[in-house]
Scaffold this motif. Structure first.
Motif, PDB file in Angstrom:
ATOM      1  N   GLN A  10      17.316 -15.364  62.083  1.00 21.27           N
ATOM      2  CA  GLN A  10      18.123 -14.341  62.721  1.00 21.27           C
ATOM      3  C   GLN A  10      19.235 -15.001  63.527  1.00 21.27           C
ATOM      4  OE1 GLN A  10      15.232 -11.906  64.882  1.00 21.27           O
ATOM      5  NE2 GLN A  10      15.620 -10.318  63.357  1.00 21.27           N
ATOM      6  N   ILE A  11      20.429 -14.423  63.408  1.00 19.60           N
ATOM      7  CA  ILE A  11      21.602 -14.905  64.125  1.00 19.60           C
ATOM      8  C   ILE A  11      22.186 -13.713  64.873  1.00 19.60           C
ATOM      9  CG2 ILE A  11      23.888 -15.952  63.908  1.00 19.60           C
ATOM     10  CD1 ILE A  11      22.750 -17.012  61.119  1.00 19.60           C
ATOM     11  N   THR A  12      22.332 -13.850  66.174  1.00 15.70           N
ATOM     12  CA  THR A  12      22.826 -12.755  67.005  1.00 15.70           C
ATOM     13  C   THR A  12      24.077 -13.199  67.746  1.00 15.70           C
ATOM     14  OG1 THR A  12      20.574 -11.937  67.330  1.00 15.70           O
ATOM     15  CG2 THR A  12      22.228 -11.169  68.884  1.00 15.70           C
ATOM     16  N   ASP A  13      25.051 -12.294  67.807  1.00 17.34           N
ATOM     17  CA  ASP A  13      26.232 -12.571  68.630  1.00 17.34           C
ATOM     18  C   ASP A  13      26.369 -11.474  69.677  1.00 17.34           C
ATOM     19  OD1 ASP A  13      27.572 -10.334  67.627  1.00 17.34           O
ATOM     20  OD2 ASP A  13      28.925 -11.469  66.378  1.00 17.34           O
ATOM     21  N   ASN A  14      27.277 -11.674  70.584  1.00 20.23           N
ATOM     22  CA  ASN A  14      27.515 -10.676  71.624  1.00 20.23           C
ATOM     23  C   ASN A  14      28.947 -10.161  71.568  1.00 20.23           C
ATOM     24  OD1 ASN A  14      28.720 -13.006  72.503  1.00 20.23           O
ATOM     25  ND2 ASN A  14      27.914 -12.917  74.586  1.00 20.23           N
ATOM     26  N   GLY A  15      29.447 -10.005  70.337  1.00 23.53           N
ATOM     27  CA  GLY A  15      30.803  -9.501  70.138  1.00 23.53           C
ATOM     28  C   GLY A  15      30.859  -7.995  70.279  1.00 23.53           C
ATOM     29  N   VAL A  16      31.881  -7.403  69.744  1.00 23.81           N
ATOM     30  CA  VAL A  16      32.110  -5.963  69.896  1.00 23.81           C
ATOM     31  C   VAL A  16      31.190  -5.124  69.006  1.00 23.81           C
ATOM     32  CG1 VAL A  16      34.501  -6.261  70.599  1.00 23.81           C
ATOM     33  CG2 VAL A  16      33.961  -5.968  68.173  1.00 23.81           C
ATOM     34  N   GLY A  17      30.521  -5.738  68.054  1.00 21.64           N
ATOM     35  CA  GLY A  17      29.693  -4.998  67.100  1.00 21.64           C
ATOM     36  C   GLY A  17      30.496  -4.606  65.876  1.00 21.64           C
ATOM     37  N   ILE A  18      29.797  -4.236  64.829  1.00 20.67           N
ATOM     38  CA  ILE A  18      30.458  -3.796  63.590  1.00 20.67           C
ATOM     39  C   ILE A  18      30.694  -2.301  63.701  1.00 20.67           C
ATOM     40  CG2 ILE A  18      30.196  -3.562  61.092  1.00 20.67           C
ATOM     41  CD1 ILE A  18      28.349  -6.073  61.243  1.00 20.67           C
ATOM     42  N   PRO A  19      31.939  -1.853  63.509  1.00 25.40           N
ATOM     43  CA  PRO A  19      32.226  -0.422  63.618  1.00 25.40           C
ATOM     44  C   PRO A  19      31.332   0.396  62.683  1.00 25.40           C
ATOM     45  CG  PRO A  19      34.262  -1.671  63.417  1.00 25.40           C
ATOM     46  CD  PRO A  19      33.139  -2.629  63.171  1.00 25.40           C
ATOM     47  N   GLU A  20      30.890   1.534  63.168  1.00 26.74           N
ATOM     48  CA  GLU A  20      29.972   2.381  62.409  1.00 26.74           C
ATOM     49  C   GLU A  20      30.517   2.751  61.033  1.00 26.74           C
ATOM     50  OE1 GLU A  20      27.721   6.586  63.110  1.00 26.74           O
ATOM     51  OE2 GLU A  20      27.983   5.261  64.841  1.00 26.74           O
ATOM     52  N   GLU A  21      31.824   2.969  60.938  1.00 26.48           N
ATOM     53  CA  GLU A  21      32.419   3.364  59.651  1.00 26.48           C
ATOM     54  C   GLU A  21      32.393   2.237  58.623  1.00 26.48           C
ATOM     55  OE1 GLU A  21      35.852   2.226  62.405  1.00 26.48           O
ATOM     56  OE2 GLU A  21      34.078   3.471  62.572  1.00 26.48           O
ATOM     57  N   LEU A  22      32.191   0.982  59.045  1.00 28.27           N
ATOM     58  CA  LEU A  22      32.116  -0.152  58.118  1.00 28.27           C
ATOM     59  C   LEU A  22      30.680  -0.568  57.800  1.00 28.27           C
ATOM     60  CD1 LEU A  22      34.933  -2.507  59.475  1.00 28.27           C
ATOM     61  CD2 LEU A  22      35.042  -0.896  57.560  1.00 28.27           C
ATOM     62  N   GLN A  23      29.712  -0.080  58.558  1.00 31.34           N
ATOM     63  CA  GLN A  23      28.350  -0.578  58.418  1.00 31.34           C
ATOM     64  C   GLN A  23      27.745  -0.353  57.028  1.00 31.34           C
ATOM     65  OE1 GLN A  23      25.744   0.296  61.686  1.00 31.34           O
ATOM     66  NE2 GLN A  23      27.229  -0.425  63.175  1.00 31.34           N
ATOM     67  N   GLY A  24      28.088   0.709  56.345  1.00 30.89           N
ATOM     68  CA  GLY A  24      27.542   0.966  55.016  1.00 30.89           C
ATOM     69  C   GLY A  24      28.216   0.177  53.904  1.00 30.89           C
ATOM     70  N   ILE A  25      29.358  -0.424  54.196  1.00 27.87           N
ATOM     71  CA  ILE A  25      30.131  -1.111  53.152  1.00 27.87           C
ATOM     72  C   ILE A  25      30.489  -2.547  53.510  1.00 27.87           C
ATOM     73  CG2 ILE A  25      31.096   1.013  52.170  1.00 27.87           C
ATOM     74  CD1 ILE A  25      33.655   0.476  53.839  1.00 27.87           C
ATOM     75  N   ILE A  26      29.923  -3.070  54.593  1.00 31.05           N
ATOM     76  CA  ILE A  26      30.341  -4.366  55.138  1.00 31.05           C
ATOM     77  C   ILE A  26      30.122  -5.527  54.164  1.00 31.05           C
ATOM     78  CG2 ILE A  26      28.183  -4.988  56.323  1.00 31.05           C
ATOM     79  CD1 ILE A  26      31.722  -5.299  57.803  1.00 31.05           C
ATOM     80  N   PHE A  27      29.198  -5.395  53.209  1.00 31.30           N
ATOM     81  CA  PHE A  27      28.955  -6.466  52.248  1.00 31.30           C
ATOM     82  C   PHE A  27      29.798  -6.317  50.975  1.00 31.30           C
ATOM     83  CE2 PHE A  27      24.948  -6.512  54.714  1.00 31.30           C
ATOM     84  CZ  PHE A  27      24.997  -7.823  55.154  1.00 31.30           C
ATOM     85  N   ASP A  28      30.610  -5.266  50.892  1.00 24.61           N
ATOM     86  CA  ASP A  28      31.500  -5.086  49.740  1.00 24.61           C
ATOM     87  C   ASP A  28      32.683  -6.044  49.853  1.00 24.61           C
ATOM     88  OD1 ASP A  28      29.828  -3.022  49.036  1.00 24.61           O
ATOM     89  OD2 ASP A  28      31.249  -1.425  49.525  1.00 24.61           O
TER      90      ASP A  28
END
Length: 74
Positions: A10-28
């Protein structure tokens, strides 16, 4: 950590987070939330993991994202 069938990293960062609208397609391919990003990094990571019988998932909220890499034990 590990269980009987898998190893996990597991790798965790403390950035802004991934926007909700990108979460379903972030690996595309070509999907990015960065101004200068190509959108290829996570797509390539996913392909590498799958070709090695592994997987990659994430959980993101405001201020934190955790990626979990799962490797199958042989």
């Amino acid at each position: 950590y590990e269980d009987k069938q898998h190893y996990y990293i597991q790798i965790t960062d403390n950035g802004v987070g991934i926007p909700e609208e990108l979460q379903g397609i972030i690996f595309d391919p070509f999907i990015t939330g960065k101004n200068n990003g190509t959108g290829l990094g996570l797509s390539i990571c996913k392909q590498i993991m799958e070709k090695n019988n592994g997987d990659i998932h994430f959980h993101s909220k405001k201020g934190e994202t955790t990626f979990t890499l799962t490797f199958t034990k042989y």
